[in-house]
Design an enzyme around this catalytic site. Structure first.
Site, PDB file in Angstrom:
ATOM      1  CD  GLU A 152      -3.564  -2.716   7.293  1.00 21.60           C
ATOM      2  OE1 GLU A 152      -2.434  -2.888   6.832  1.00 21.60           O
ATOM      3  OE2 GLU A 152      -4.261  -1.726   7.033  1.00 21.60           O
TER       4      GLU A 152
ATOM      5  CG  HIS B  26      -5.918   1.783   5.327  1.00 16.78           C
ATOM      6  ND1 HIS B  26      -5.496   2.710   6.246  1.00 16.78           N
ATOM      7  CD2 HIS B  26      -4.897   0.927   5.136  1.00 16.78           C
ATOM      8  CE1 HIS B  26      -4.250   2.418   6.599  1.00 16.78           C
ATOM      9  NE2 HIS B  26      -3.863   1.339   5.933  1.00 16.78           N
TER      10      HIS B  26
ATOM     11  CE  LYS C 281      -0.290   3.149   4.790  1.00 16.03           C
ATOM     12  NZ  LYS C 281      -0.199   3.248   6.243  1.00 16.03           N
TER      13      LYS C 281
ATOM     14  CD  GLU D 115      -2.985   5.357   6.890  1.00 15.40           C
ATOM     15  OE1 GLU D 115      -3.000   5.430   5.651  1.00 15.40           O
ATOM     16  OE2 GLU D 115      -2.015   4.880   7.526  1.00 15.40           O
TER      17      GLU D 115
ATOM     18  CB  SER E 264       5.229  -1.923  11.956  1.00 16.27           C
ATOM     19  OG  SER E 264       4.745  -0.613  12.239  1.00 16.27           O
TER      20      SER E 264
ATOM     21  CG  ASN F 239      -1.730   1.184   1.443  1.00 17.77           C
ATOM     22  OD1 ASN F 239      -1.812   2.031   0.548  1.00 17.77           O
ATOM     23  ND2 ASN F 239      -2.382   1.291   2.589  1.00 17.77           N
TER      24      ASN F 239
ATOM     25  N   GLY G 175       2.344   2.116  10.905  1.00 22.59           N
ATOM     26  CA  GLY G 175       3.271   3.227  10.762  1.00 22.59           C
ATOM     27  C   GLY G 175       3.966   3.615  12.055  1.00 22.59           C
TER      28      GLY G 175
HETATM   29  P1  PGA Z   1       2.756   0.194   7.757  1.00 16.68           P
HETATM   30  O1  PGA Z   1       1.281   0.390   7.125  1.00 16.68           O
HETATM   31  O2  PGA Z   1       3.308  -1.079   7.161  1.00 16.68           O
HETATM   32  O3  PGA Z   1       3.509   1.395   7.340  1.00 16.68           O
HETATM   33  O4  PGA Z   1       2.575   0.068   9.222  1.00 16.68           O
HETATM   34  C1  PGA Z   1       0.416  -0.694   6.916  1.00 16.68           C
HETATM   35  C2  PGA Z   1      -0.878  -0.206   6.300  1.00 16.68           C
HETATM   36  O5  PGA Z   1      -1.355   0.855   6.698  1.00 16.68           O
HETATM   37  O6  PGA Z   1      -1.455  -0.861   5.402  1.00 16.68           O
END
Ligand code: PGA
Length: 252
Positions: free
Chosen positions: A167, A95, A11, A97, A212, A9, A173
């Site tokens: 997740e 997601h 983003k 976010e 992560s 992803n 992140g």
């Molecule tokens: P990250 O994000 O690997 O940077 O923690 C995962 C995601 O949001 O899909």
């Protein structure tokens, strides 16, 4: 058993030139696309150039969201039907976010899942609890409510055209990966709920872990019985890291 899958992803990252160079490097990295499904999810604006470059390669290309309605007066949005039309194969939905940053409700995610399947694409349904929800012991309840709402508008068999990504919000992140045991525990909860609906077919729904994931922790996660792959954010922007995660999935 579900096919192992690693999805990157990207983003809201990347310029046109970075995307061109990154996809080139991924295609040259000899990713194990015969053994596992590998998916990349650039921004909407970068989808056409990535699709062009990927061509007949086994690498799959996903969008990061889709609007449920096929078309209409929805300024700024893109429909699942439009994504299918240009050759996208998968769509990340729900997601955290978007759930937490943009207020997307469980019900809205459900509408998007139904529309994405109707457009012939595979939804990657994201679920996950916050730190506060985990601390008060509500993690499973929150995650199962998200899953149930996400599939509320589809036939039970259609779950076999979906992927589910667990997740935990506290791990995205932040560098705080869920331990393989914590992740497996929730994946097992998800698998059992799927089994209630579709019996043994639940085993073939890929359950990805996200939060992560890096080259160094991927193998430990993939060794767990119900972890069928990863949804990778930050590490998907680095070719070596992403390739290492893909190799760990292929070797698991
Ligand atoms: P990250 O994000 O690997 O940077 O923690 C995962 C995601 O949001 O899909």
């Amino acid at each position: 058993m579900a096919k192992k899958t690693v999805a990157g992803n990207w983003k809201m990252h990347g310029s046109a030139s970075w995307v061109a160079q990154h996809i080139e490097a991924l295609l040259e990295a000899d990713l194990p696309v015969d053994a596992i499904d590998v998916i990349v999810a650039p921004t909407y604006v970068h989808l056409p150039s990535v699709l062009d470059r990927v061509g007949g390669n086994a690498l799959k290309v996903a969008a990061q969201d889709a609007r449920a309605e096929a078309d209409g007066a929805f300024t700024g949005d893109v429909s699942a039907a439009m994504l299918a039309d240009i050759g996208v194969t998968d769509v990340i939905l729900g997601h955290s976010e978007r759930r937490h940053g943009l207020g997307e409700s469980n019900a809205l995610v459900g509408e998007k899942v139904a529309a994405t399947l109707a457009a012939g694409l595979r939804p990657i349904i994201c679920v996950g609890e916050t730190q506060a929800e985990r601390e008060v012991g509500n993690a499973s309840e929150v995650v199962l409510a998200q899953l149930e709402a996400a599939v509320a508008g589809i036939e039970a068999e259609a779950i076999n055209g979906c992927l589910v990504a667990y997740e935990p919000v506290w791990a995205i992140g932040t560098g705080l990966t869920a331990s393989p045991e914590q992740a497996q525990e929730m994946h097992q909860v998800l698998r059992e709920r799927l089994r209630d609906w579709v019996g043994d077919n639940a085993a073939s729904v890929p359950l990805l872990y996200g939060g992560s994931v890096k080259g160094e922790n991927a193998a430990g996660l993939f060794a767990k019985a119900d972890i069928d792959g990863a949804l990778v954010g930050g590490a998907s922007l680095k070719v070596d890291e992403f390739a290492a995660i893909c190799r760990a999935a292929a070797d698991a």
